[in-house]
Design a protein around this motif. Structure first.
Motif, PDB file in Angstrom:
ATOM      1  N   ASP A 169       0.863  -1.179   0.000  1.00 57.95           N
ATOM      2  CA  ASP A 169       0.000   0.000   0.000  1.00 57.95           C
ATOM      3  C   ASP A 169       0.902   1.231   0.000  1.00 57.95           C
ATOM      4  N   SER A 170       0.928   1.949  -1.116  1.00 55.89           N
ATOM      5  CA  SER A 170       1.874   3.060  -1.246  1.00 55.89           C
ATOM      6  C   SER A 170       1.297   4.180  -2.094  1.00 55.89           C
ATOM      7  N   ILE A 171       1.963   5.342  -2.017  1.00 59.75           N
ATOM      8  CA  ILE A 171       1.608   6.501  -2.851  1.00 59.75           C
ATOM      9  C   ILE A 171       2.890   7.144  -3.362  1.00 59.75           C
ATOM     10  N   ILE A 172       2.757   7.810  -4.481  1.00 61.30           N
ATOM     11  CA  ILE A 172       3.866   8.583  -5.024  1.00 61.30           C
ATOM     12  C   ILE A 172       3.538  10.073  -4.967  1.00 61.30           C
ATOM     13  N   VAL A 173       2.228  10.390  -4.885  1.00 56.15           N
ATOM     14  CA  VAL A 173       1.766  11.780  -4.793  1.00 56.15           C
ATOM     15  C   VAL A 173       0.586  11.820  -3.833  1.00 56.15           C
ATOM     16  N   ALA A 174       0.543  12.848  -2.980  1.00 55.66           N
ATOM     17  CA  ALA A 174      -0.604  13.081  -2.093  1.00 55.66           C
ATOM     18  C   ALA A 174      -1.068  14.516  -2.293  1.00 55.66           C
ATOM     19  N   ASP A 175      -2.091  14.909  -1.549  1.00 56.38           N
ATOM     20  CA  ASP A 175      -2.638  16.250  -1.692  1.00 56.38           C
ATOM     21  C   ASP A 175      -1.617  17.343  -1.353  1.00 56.38           C
ATOM     22  N   ASP A 176      -0.755  17.088  -0.362  1.00 56.54           N
ATOM     23  CA  ASP A 176       0.218  18.101   0.056  1.00 56.54           C
ATOM     24  C   ASP A 176       1.655  17.572   0.056  1.00 56.54           C
ATOM     25  N   TRP A 177       1.913  16.501  -0.700  1.00 60.35           N
ATOM     26  CA  TRP A 177       3.256  15.921  -0.777  1.00 60.35           C
ATOM     27  C   TRP A 177       3.431  15.282  -2.144  1.00 60.35           C
TER      28      TRP A 177
END
Length: 181
Positions: A169-177
């Protein structure tokens, strides 16, 4: 045809001092459902339990479902708060045509959402944690303010935030990162 429900009662309690059975208990020591319902407290408790069960079933069928975009936004926020950072790389950027709105469910929300006509942008990336390589993708539609598409190329190094208890479970882009450099 009537169904007869019977509940067994302790025979020692059923006998009184005069060795006569109470009216609601027959000779075999069984109490009938009809006599149980005659007691108003039992009838009220059974009615309340039936109403509660019907209310729970109705809520399960008719509650409004959360839009998938809101579920994904909450996942990104949670990963942004608890995630650890690992090094990875962009594998590819794919643009898909807008999705067709799904047919209305039988027991779903009454209002139809406004269809999203923007193309869907998916960033596919890979990263390794403890010798295990993960390949995944993230839908970055709506996060265009965090990304410069003209600088996004295949093979580009990136920082990935992942859940330590579930590294897939991962992200490369978030709302503020943004992990894109």
């Amino acid at each position: 045809m009537t169904a007869s429900f019977r509940i067994r009662v302790n025979k020692a309690v059923a006998w009184n001092a005069a060795s006569a059975l109470p009216k609601c208990i027959d000779a075999e020591g069984v109490r009938s459902l009809k006599t149980l319902i005659a007691d108003w407290k039992v009838a009220v408790a059974m009615g309340a339990a039936a109403i509660a069960a019907i209310a729970m079933v109705a809520y399960a069928f008719f509650r409004p479902s959360e839009p998938p975009q809101e579920t994904e936004r909450k996942r990104r926020l949670q990963l942004n708060q608890i995630g650890r950072i690992a090094e990875g790389q962009v594998v590819e950027l794919v643009e898909h045509p807008p999705e067709e709105p799904l047919a209305k469910r039988m027991f779903g929300p009454r209002a139809r959402p406004i269809p999203d006509t923007r193309p869907r942008h998916l960033v596919s990336y890979s990263y390794a944690i403890s010798g295990v390589t993960y390949h995944t993708a993230q839908d970055i539609t709506g996060l265009e303010g965090q990304i410069r598409f003209e600088r996004l190329v295949t093979g580009q190094p990136a920082s990935i935030k992942y859940d330590p208890s579930n590294p897939s479970d991962s992200i490369i882009v978030a709302d503020d990162w943004s992990g894109l450099r």
